[in-house]
Design a protein around this motif. Structure first.
Motif, mmCIF file in Angstrom:
data_model
loop_
_atom_site.group_PDB
_atom_site.id
_atom_site.type_symbol
_atom_site.label_atom_id
_atom_site.label_comp_id
_atom_site.label_asym_id
_atom_site.label_seq_id
_atom_site.Cartn_x
_atom_site.Cartn_y
_atom_site.Cartn_z
ATOM 1 N N ASP A 91 0.847 -1.191 0.000
ATOM 2 C CA ASP A 91 0.000 0.000 0.000
ATOM 3 C C ASP A 91 0.880 1.238 0.000
ATOM 4 O O ASP A 91 1.680 1.437 0.921
ATOM 5 C CB ASP A 91 -0.921 0.007 1.221
ATOM 6 C CG ASP A 91 -1.944 -1.119 1.172
ATOM 7 O OD1 ASP A 91 -2.787 -1.109 0.259
ATOM 8 O OD2 ASP A 91 -1.870 -2.018 2.041
ATOM 9 N N VAL A 92 0.727 2.048 -1.022
ATOM 10 C CA VAL A 92 1.567 3.235 -1.179
ATOM 11 C C VAL A 92 0.682 4.473 -1.313
ATOM 12 O O VAL A 92 -0.249 4.504 -2.123
ATOM 13 C CB VAL A 92 2.469 3.120 -2.427
ATOM 14 C CG1 VAL A 92 3.186 4.449 -2.698
ATOM 15 C CG2 VAL A 92 3.484 2.001 -2.240
ATOM 16 N N GLU A 93 0.965 5.468 -0.496
ATOM 17 C CA GLU A 93 0.357 6.784 -0.674
ATOM 18 C C GLU A 93 1.449 7.709 -1.191
ATOM 19 O O GLU A 93 2.535 7.751 -0.617
ATOM 20 C CB GLU A 93 -0.223 7.318 0.628
ATOM 21 C CG GLU A 93 -0.875 8.689 0.464
ATOM 22 C CD GLU A 93 -1.596 9.173 1.718
ATOM 23 O OE1 GLU A 93 -1.996 10.339 1.747
ATOM 24 O OE2 GLU A 93 -1.748 8.360 2.648
ATOM 25 N N GLY A 94 1.172 8.400 -2.261
ATOM 26 C CA GLY A 94 2.225 9.214 -2.854
ATOM 27 C C GLY A 94 1.709 10.473 -3.515
ATOM 28 O O GLY A 94 0.502 10.666 -3.709
ATOM 29 N N THR A 95 2.652 11.321 -3.850
ATOM 30 C CA THR A 95 2.389 12.546 -4.607
ATOM 31 C C THR A 95 2.850 12.313 -6.033
ATOM 32 O O THR A 95 3.971 11.838 -6.252
ATOM 33 C CB THR A 95 3.155 13.732 -4.000
ATOM 34 O OG1 THR A 95 2.774 13.883 -2.629
ATOM 35 C CG2 THR A 95 2.874 15.018 -4.766
ATOM 36 N N VAL A 96 2.004 12.636 -7.006
ATOM 37 C CA VAL A 96 2.361 12.397 -8.397
ATOM 38 C C VAL A 96 2.194 13.662 -9.225
ATOM 39 O O VAL A 96 1.314 14.483 -8.966
ATOM 40 C CB VAL A 96 1.514 11.251 -9.024
ATOM 41 C CG1 VAL A 96 1.745 9.952 -8.287
ATOM 42 C CG2 VAL A 96 0.034 11.602 -9.044
ATOM 43 N N ALA A 97 3.056 13.800 -10.214
ATOM 44 C CA ALA A 97 2.894 14.797 -11.269
ATOM 45 C C ALA A 97 2.344 14.038 -12.471
ATOM 46 O O ALA A 97 3.056 13.219 -13.057
ATOM 47 C CB ALA A 97 4.224 15.464 -11.594
ATOM 48 N N TRP A 98 1.071 14.270 -12.807
ATOM 49 C CA TRP A 98 0.403 13.501 -13.858
ATOM 50 C C TRP A 98 0.812 14.056 -15.215
ATOM 51 O O TRP A 98 0.634 15.249 -15.495
ATOM 52 C CB TRP A 98 -1.112 13.543 -13.683
ATOM 53 C CG TRP A 98 -1.820 12.625 -14.620
ATOM 54 C CD1 TRP A 98 -2.616 12.969 -15.665
ATOM 55 C CD2 TRP A 98 -1.768 11.190 -14.615
ATOM 56 N NE1 TRP A 98 -3.079 11.849 -16.299
ATOM 57 C CE2 TRP A 98 -2.570 10.732 -15.683
ATOM 58 C CE3 TRP A 98 -1.120 10.249 -13.805
ATOM 59 C CZ2 TRP A 98 -2.743 9.380 -15.962
ATOM 60 C CZ3 TRP A 98 -1.298 8.905 -14.087
ATOM 61 C CH2 TRP A 98 -2.095 8.484 -15.151
ATOM 62 N N LEU A 99 1.369 13.214 -16.080
ATOM 63 C CA LEU A 99 2.011 13.660 -17.314
ATOM 64 C C LEU A 99 1.325 13.147 -18.571
ATOM 65 O O LEU A 99 1.844 13.337 -19.675
ATOM 66 C CB LEU A 99 3.475 13.199 -17.317
ATOM 67 C CG LEU A 99 4.280 13.536 -16.059
ATOM 68 C CD1 LEU A 99 5.661 12.904 -16.132
ATOM 69 C CD2 LEU A 99 4.384 15.040 -15.873
ATOM 70 N N ALA A 100 0.161 12.527 -18.425
ATOM 71 C CA ALA A 100 -0.512 11.913 -19.574
ATOM 72 C C ALA A 100 -1.717 12.738 -20.015
ATOM 73 O O ALA A 100 -2.312 13.481 -19.232
ATOM 74 C CB ALA A 100 -0.952 10.493 -19.224
ATOM 75 N N GLU A 101 -2.081 12.579 -21.289
ATOM 76 C CA GLU A 101 -3.234 13.289 -21.836
ATOM 77 C C GLU A 101 -4.533 12.789 -21.203
ATOM 78 O O GLU A 101 -5.436 13.574 -20.927
ATOM 79 C CB GLU A 101 -3.293 13.101 -23.359
ATOM 80 C CG GLU A 101 -2.124 13.717 -24.114
ATOM 81 C CD GLU A 101 -2.229 15.234 -24.203
ATOM 82 O OE1 GLU A 101 -3.308 15.777 -23.874
ATOM 83 O OE2 GLU A 101 -1.237 15.874 -24.600
ATOM 84 N N ARG A 102 -4.649 11.493 -21.003
ATOM 85 C CA ARG A 102 -5.875 10.955 -20.398
ATOM 86 C C ARG A 102 -5.821 11.152 -18.897
ATOM 87 O O ARG A 102 -4.750 11.134 -18.283
ATOM 88 C CB ARG A 102 -6.040 9.479 -20.752
ATOM 89 C CG ARG A 102 -4.980 8.538 -20.193
ATOM 90 C CD ARG A 102 -5.297 7.113 -20.599
ATOM 91 N NE ARG A 102 -4.289 6.142 -20.199
ATOM 92 C CZ ARG A 102 -4.271 5.530 -19.026
ATOM 93 N NH1 ARG A 102 -5.174 5.823 -18.111
ATOM 94 N NH2 ARG A 102 -3.334 4.625 -18.752
#
Length: 443
Positions: free
Chosen positions: A326-337
């Protein structure tokens, strides 16, 4: 922080450039290379020839760095361009990141290994949303230094008032977003003001030029007290083992040390299995070592026969991380969808890739208020918090503790394309509350 090196020695500095479209980044980088005499004669001749063919009366220095322009016009994906130059005081690796909003993914790539980010803004336009996004990325990735070049100062008549107004806005935005060390410089890339040499047109500015500052900034060393972490890249069983007695029982585990120091005789644990052993030998192409440290690439030999494969982590036995699914994280979303709860992805952590499902999108970062707002999805270029459930455990640590073992990628299982750059834990805490930044990342 570890021992820092001053600019008086010929050390390597990794820098990334970022900015919005038409802020003059290509011209600034071209001016930096030209005025520091880092341009070859044939390159300069070609640029001067093209400039004349276009009817220009002066050399267009942007042409020194715009080799990807034709590819961009053809719709080909732009990657980060790395350039190398040196002065008498220091060597540089420059990651030149495209400025378009859709190429924020490359700013993440360039900034992830940078000691300093040079961020451009147009003196006429001021701070834009993309500026705040770049500041947030620099803060999240724990870039040690951010230098904001207030470019095109010549187009506002070298106005001290305008520069001070923007410098205050930049300082406030940087503080809100948790940037550790922020400097501002008024520059004119076109005219060369304060890029390599200080300009007489800005007598009200008594700071260094951009190049002088880059030569003086301390290198962002990794924390010296990090524990030993070694992601296994491959298992080595020499083919000549069957023919030569000395190689018959050889089994080594090759990879790059992610953090810390390892010595022959050290007790270690292999994760996620939890099997323990001791280091029997450290081999390199140049011969055996008694000790090795990050970021050296080595082959470890262990005293016990353990089932180890690519993606396992060899760690110090005294303080190894606890594997988790189980991972909680911060992401920079880089995809078009968009990223939605229930999405199935691959998670790549060090050398280990596992299947994962997105359990929840906790929220997204509001760039204006630097606060986490509720969100049901993440769109292109959003920065947010998510929870993930993995098919098998990984030995992850919080990014605030270790940049190496706290980072991960989310990958499209169908195409293999990168969807997001992620950081384990609440990396946004240092954005919302800069005082929570760990001491080892303080400047």
């Amino acid at each position: 922080m570890g021992t820092q090196t001053t600019g008086t020695e010929s050390t390597l500095l990794r820098l990334a450039t970022a900015g919005s479209v038409d802020d003059g980044k290509s011209t600034l980088v071209g001016r930096l290379l030209f005025d520091s005499k880092s341009v070859l004669a044939d390159q300069l001749d070609a640029v001067e020839r093209v400039s004349r063919d276009r009817g220009l009366t002066t050399t267009d220095l942007a042409l020194l760095t715009d080799g990807l322009r034709a590819e961009r016009e053809q719709g080909i994906t732009i990657d980060v361009a790395y350039r190398y130059f040196a002065t008498a005081r220091r060597s540089f690796i420059l990651a030149d990141c495209p400025g378009h909003v859709q190429y924020t993914r490359n700013t993440v790539t360039g900034a992830s290994t940078a000691d300093v980010v040079v961020l451009l803004i147009d003196a006429r336009k001021g701070l834009l949303e993309q500026t705040r996004r770049h500041l947030a990325v620099a803060s999240l990735l724990r870039v040690a230094h951010v230098v904001v070049a207030v470019n095109k100062i010549d187009l506002v008549d070298y106005s001290e008032d305008r520069y001070l107004e923007l410098a205050e806005q930049i300082s406030t935005a940087g503080a809100d977003l948790g940037v550790a060390d922020l400097r501002t410089i008024p520059v004119s890339a076109l005219e060369g003001a304060n890029v390599v040499d200080r300009s007489e047109r800005t007598p009200w500015y008594d700071g260094p030029s951009l190049l002088e500052l880059l030569e003086e900034l301390p290198q962002a060393d990794e924390p010296s007290d990090e524990s030993f972490r070694f992601p296994v890249q491959t298992v080595i069983r020499p083919q000549r083992a069957a023919r030569e007695e000395r190689y018959r029982d050889y089994r080594g585990y090759a990879g790059q040390i992610a953090a810390g120091v390892v010595r022959v005789g050290d007790p270690v644990v292999v994760l996620p299995s939890g099997r323990r052993s001791t280091v029997e030998g450290i081999d390199t192409a140049d011969g055996p070592l008694d000790e090795a440290f990050a970021p050296q690439s080595v082959t470890l030999r262990l005293a016990d026969e353990i089932d180890i494969t690519r993606g396992d982590l060899v760690a110090s036995a005294s303080d190894a991380p606890t594997p988790t699914q189980d991972v909680e994280g911060t992401v920079a979303w880089l995809a078009e969808r968009p990223l939605l709860p229930g999405s199935r992805v691959l998670l790549k952590h060090t050398t280990r890739t596992v299947q994962a499902v997105v359990r929840d999108v906790v929220g997204r970062l509001d760039l204006d208020s630097a606060s986490l707002e509720p969100a049901e999805r993440l769109e292109l270029n959003d920065i947010g918090r998510v929870t993930l459930r993995l098919a098998s455990p990984i030995a992850a640590e919080e990014y605030l503790v270790s940049r190496r073992t706290g980072a991960f990628l989310l990958i499209d299982p169908s195409s293999g394309g990168t969807l997001a750059a992620g950081m384990v834990g609440d990396a946004l805490a240092a954005v919302r509350c800069p005082q929570e930044r760990p001491a080892q990342y303080a400047i």
